[in-house]
Enzyme design. Structure first.
Site, PDB file in Angstrom:
ATOM      1  N   LYS A   1      -9.957  -5.589  -6.606  1.00  0.00           N
ATOM      2  CA  LYS A   1     -10.878  -4.492  -6.912  1.00  0.00           C
ATOM      3  C   LYS A   1     -10.158  -3.276  -7.458  1.00  0.00           C
ATOM      4  O   LYS A   1     -10.725  -2.469  -8.164  1.00  0.00           O
ATOM      5  CB  LYS A   1     -11.607  -4.072  -5.634  1.00  0.00           C
ATOM      6  CG  LYS A   1     -12.604  -5.081  -5.168  1.00  0.00           C
ATOM      7  CD  LYS A   1     -13.049  -4.779  -3.737  1.00  0.00           C
ATOM      8  CE  LYS A   1     -13.525  -6.068  -3.100  1.00  0.00           C
ATOM      9  NZ  LYS A   1     -13.678  -6.004  -1.667  1.00  0.00           N
TER      10      LYS A   1
ATOM     11  N   LYS B   1      -2.986 -11.038  -8.794  1.00  0.00           N
ATOM     12  CA  LYS B   1      -4.273 -11.524  -8.298  1.00  0.00           C
ATOM     13  C   LYS B   1      -5.454 -10.703  -8.805  1.00  0.00           C
ATOM     14  O   LYS B   1      -5.293  -9.538  -9.182  1.00  0.00           O
ATOM     15  CB  LYS B   1      -4.272 -11.551  -6.770  1.00  0.00           C
ATOM     16  CG  LYS B   1      -4.373 -10.211  -6.105  1.00  0.00           C
ATOM     17  CD  LYS B   1      -4.723 -10.367  -4.624  1.00  0.00           C
ATOM     18  CE  LYS B   1      -4.874  -9.009  -3.982  1.00  0.00           C
ATOM     19  NZ  LYS B   1      -5.448  -9.029  -2.649  1.00  0.00           N
TER      20      LYS B   1
ATOM     21  N   LYS C   1       0.840  -1.215   0.000  1.00  0.00           N
ATOM     22  CA  LYS C   1       0.000   0.000   0.000  1.00  0.00           C
ATOM     23  C   LYS C   1       0.872   1.262   0.000  1.00  0.00           C
ATOM     24  O   LYS C   1       0.549   2.246  -0.650  1.00  0.00           O
ATOM     25  CB  LYS C   1      -0.935   0.010   1.217  1.00  0.00           C
ATOM     26  CG  LYS C   1      -2.071  -0.996   1.121  1.00  0.00           C
ATOM     27  CD  LYS C   1      -3.299  -0.384   0.485  1.00  0.00           C
ATOM     28  CE  LYS C   1      -4.274  -1.366  -0.129  1.00  0.00           C
ATOM     29  NZ  LYS C   1      -4.676  -2.476   0.681  1.00  0.00           N
TER      30      LYS C   1
HETATM   31  P1  TYM Z   1     -10.679  -8.284   0.900  1.00  0.00           P
HETATM   32  O1  TYM Z   1     -11.874  -7.424   1.069  1.00  0.00           O
HETATM   33  O2  TYM Z   1      -9.548  -7.797   0.086  1.00  0.00           O
HETATM   34  O3  TYM Z   1     -11.115  -9.668   0.296  1.00  0.00           O
HETATM   35  C1  TYM Z   1     -12.171 -10.413   0.882  1.00  0.00           C
HETATM   36  C2  TYM Z   1     -11.852 -11.889   0.825  1.00  0.00           C
HETATM   37  O4  TYM Z   1     -11.631 -12.291  -0.520  1.00  0.00           O
HETATM   38  C3  TYM Z   1     -10.370 -12.939  -0.635  1.00  0.00           C
HETATM   39  N1  TYM Z   1      -9.772 -12.583  -1.917  1.00  0.00           N
HETATM   40  C4  TYM Z   1      -9.237 -13.483  -2.746  1.00  0.00           C
HETATM   41  N2  TYM Z   1      -9.100 -14.816  -2.646  1.00  0.00           N
HETATM   42  C5  TYM Z   1      -8.518 -15.469  -3.686  1.00  0.00           C
HETATM   43  N3  TYM Z   1      -8.085 -14.846  -4.811  1.00  0.00           N
HETATM   44  C6  TYM Z   1      -8.186 -13.499  -4.949  1.00  0.00           C
HETATM   45  N4  TYM Z   1      -7.774 -12.906  -6.071  1.00  0.00           N
HETATM   46  C7  TYM Z   1      -8.783 -12.758  -3.889  1.00  0.00           C
HETATM   47  N5  TYM Z   1      -9.056 -11.437  -3.694  1.00  0.00           N
HETATM   48  C8  TYM Z   1      -9.647 -11.358  -2.470  1.00  0.00           C
HETATM   49  C9  TYM Z   1      -9.531 -12.413   0.521  1.00  0.00           C
HETATM   50  O5  TYM Z   1      -8.524 -13.334   0.870  1.00  0.00           O
HETATM   51  C10 TYM Z   1     -10.577 -12.258   1.604  1.00  0.00           C
HETATM   52  O6  TYM Z   1     -10.780 -13.491   2.241  1.00  0.00           O
HETATM   53  N6  TYM Z   1      -8.379  -7.769   5.298  1.00  0.00           N
HETATM   54  C11 TYM Z   1      -9.471  -8.465   4.614  1.00  0.00           C
HETATM   55  C12 TYM Z   1     -10.832  -8.156   5.189  1.00  0.00           C
HETATM   56  C13 TYM Z   1     -10.955  -8.453   6.638  1.00  0.00           C
HETATM   57  C14 TYM Z   1     -11.028  -9.749   7.239  1.00  0.00           C
HETATM   58  C15 TYM Z   1     -11.139  -9.498   8.634  1.00  0.00           C
HETATM   59  C16 TYM Z   1     -11.039 -11.037   6.731  1.00  0.00           C
HETATM   60  C17 TYM Z   1     -10.996  -7.521   7.635  1.00  0.00           C
HETATM   61  N7  TYM Z   1     -11.132  -8.147   8.836  1.00  0.00           N
HETATM   62  C18 TYM Z   1     -11.243 -10.561   9.542  1.00  0.00           C
HETATM   63  C19 TYM Z   1     -11.124 -12.088   7.646  1.00  0.00           C
HETATM   64  C20 TYM Z   1     -11.230 -11.843   9.030  1.00  0.00           C
HETATM   65  C21 TYM Z   1      -9.457  -7.986   3.179  1.00  0.00           C
HETATM   66  O7  TYM Z   1      -8.969  -6.956   2.844  1.00  0.00           O
HETATM   67  O8  TYM Z   1     -10.162  -8.785   2.331  1.00  0.00           O
END
Ligand code: TYM
Length: 331
Positions: free
Chosen positions: A197, A194, A111
């Site tokens: 968004k 990957k 980031k």
């Molecule tokens: P975020 O919002 O980026 O993504 C949400 C979930 O989707 C999964 N993900 C992916 N898995 C496989 N391939 C991809 N290309 C891909 N892009 C996204 C992420 O692994 C995630 O599971 N920090 C987390 C959000 C969060 C969270 C938590 C998750 C905040 N608190 C507590 C679990 C427990 C995040 O930014 O996910």
């Protein structure tokens, strides 16, 4: 029964990476575990969305969770900012999270590289908030994609440190979890890593994309001139298409294109057509449900109200116990 917590940031529509990395596991887990699934709207503030986006983005993720099949009667679905116990635990956990370890986190470094003008303290302590999300329900399993592995490691570090500091066995160790045993990484369509968004217009296929949009994105995916030797290793841009196919298509289809590749007979145009068809087939029922649920304001309000109530009950218990362990006392 084991407790599960997982979340998705409210920074835009859900894509196939979110689905296969996280949501698909939520769907299975809701039948077997005590599940808490939430929308991480505080986390979305680390990248400063505008006030006009915030609510709509939260609403959109909620609609898509439900359209994908998460059942609010079986699991607790809530919005992070509806549960004030989470920021309280975040504050307490910040007292034993160290600058050096936070600065070393890969997602923090990424980031900082991407937005050198917005290196705020929320970004630095993002993993502490994420740990608070998980340990507020004393969860042991966290269904996430491969990209979140390091955050889970940090969560364990913070909880173990708390336990040691106060000489208790209060927080259990939370593990990243996938039903298929391995954590998943769905690649983007642009061959650059990957699916995400914020990775550019043609990188991600969203759950709500129409068949026309899916076709346009898949047909534009980057490929090369094709294999020139039998059983040649696949370069990343080609492996990506196969990885997406593995997630959405049948095993027979995947085997078929693998065989054509290995015999140097593959035509990427045909593979993309098949991929378009299979993604469309997979997403159509979800898209139709999105359109349906999106209009149902009463239902959404009910889901969120019920979720908040259930989440605060569990979070409140943890906070009371943590305050006691730390030594806060009433006068
Ligand atoms: P975020 O919002 O980026 O993504 C949400 C979930 O989707 C999964 N993900 C992916 N898995 C496989 N391939 C991809 N290309 C891909 N892009 C996204 C992420 O692994 C995630 O599971 N920090 C987390 C959000 C969060 C969270 C938590 C998750 C905040 N608190 C507590 C679990 C427990 C995040 O930014 O996910």
């Amino acid at each position: 029964m084991e407790t599960v917590v997982s979340g998705i940031r409210s920074t835009g529509n859900l894509h196939l990476g979110n689905y296969f990395g996280a949501v698909q596991n939520f769907l299975k887990m809701q039948h077997e575990y005590n599940c808490y699934f939430f929308i991480a709207d505080y986390h979305s503030l680390t990248t400063h969305p505008t006030p006009s986006d915030l609510h709509n983005n939260v609403r959109r993720v909620l609609v898509e969770y439900l359209a994908a099949g998460i059942d609010p009667e079986k699991s607790t679905i809530y919005i992070q900012s509806d549960v004030p116990e989470i920021p309280e635990l975040y504050l307490l956990m910040n007292m034993n999270a160290y600058l050096g370890e936070l600065e070393r986190s890969t997602s923090f470094k990424d980031k900082v590289r991407a937005n050198p003008d917005n290196v705020n303290a929320g970004l630095l302590t993002y993993p502490v908030l994420m740990a608070a999300d998980i340990i507020i329900h004393r969860a042991t399993k966290v269904p996430v994609g491969k990209d979140q592995e390091q955050h889970l490691e940090m969560t364990r570090t913070f909880s173990n440190r708390f336990n040691r500091m106060y000489d208790v066995e209060y927080f259990p160790e939370a593990q990243a979890f996938n039903f298929g045993t391995e954590l998943i990484k769905i690649p983007g369509l642009d061959g650059k890593g990957k699916m995400g968004k914020s990775e550019g217009e043609n990188n991600a296929v969203y759950l709500g994309d129409s068949p026309e949009v899916i076709k346009k994105k898949v047909m534009k995916a980057v490929t090369d001139g094709g294999p020139t030797e039998m059983n040649q290793a696949k370069p990343d841009i080609i492996q990506n298409l196969f990885d997406i196919m593995k997630a959405v298509s049948s095993k027979d289809t995947l085997d078929h294109f693998n065989e054509l590749y290995n015999k140097c007979e593959i035509r990427y145009g045909n593979m993309k057509k098949q991929l378009t068809e299979d993604i469309t087939h997979f997403l159509t029922p979800i898209r139709e449900k999105i359109e349906d649920i999106e209009r149902n304001e009463d239902y959404l309000r009910k889901v969120v109200t019920l979720g908040q109530e259930k989440a605060r009950e569990s979070a409140g218990k943890t906070i009371r116990e943590v305050r006691e362990i730390i030594g806060f006392k009433k006068f």
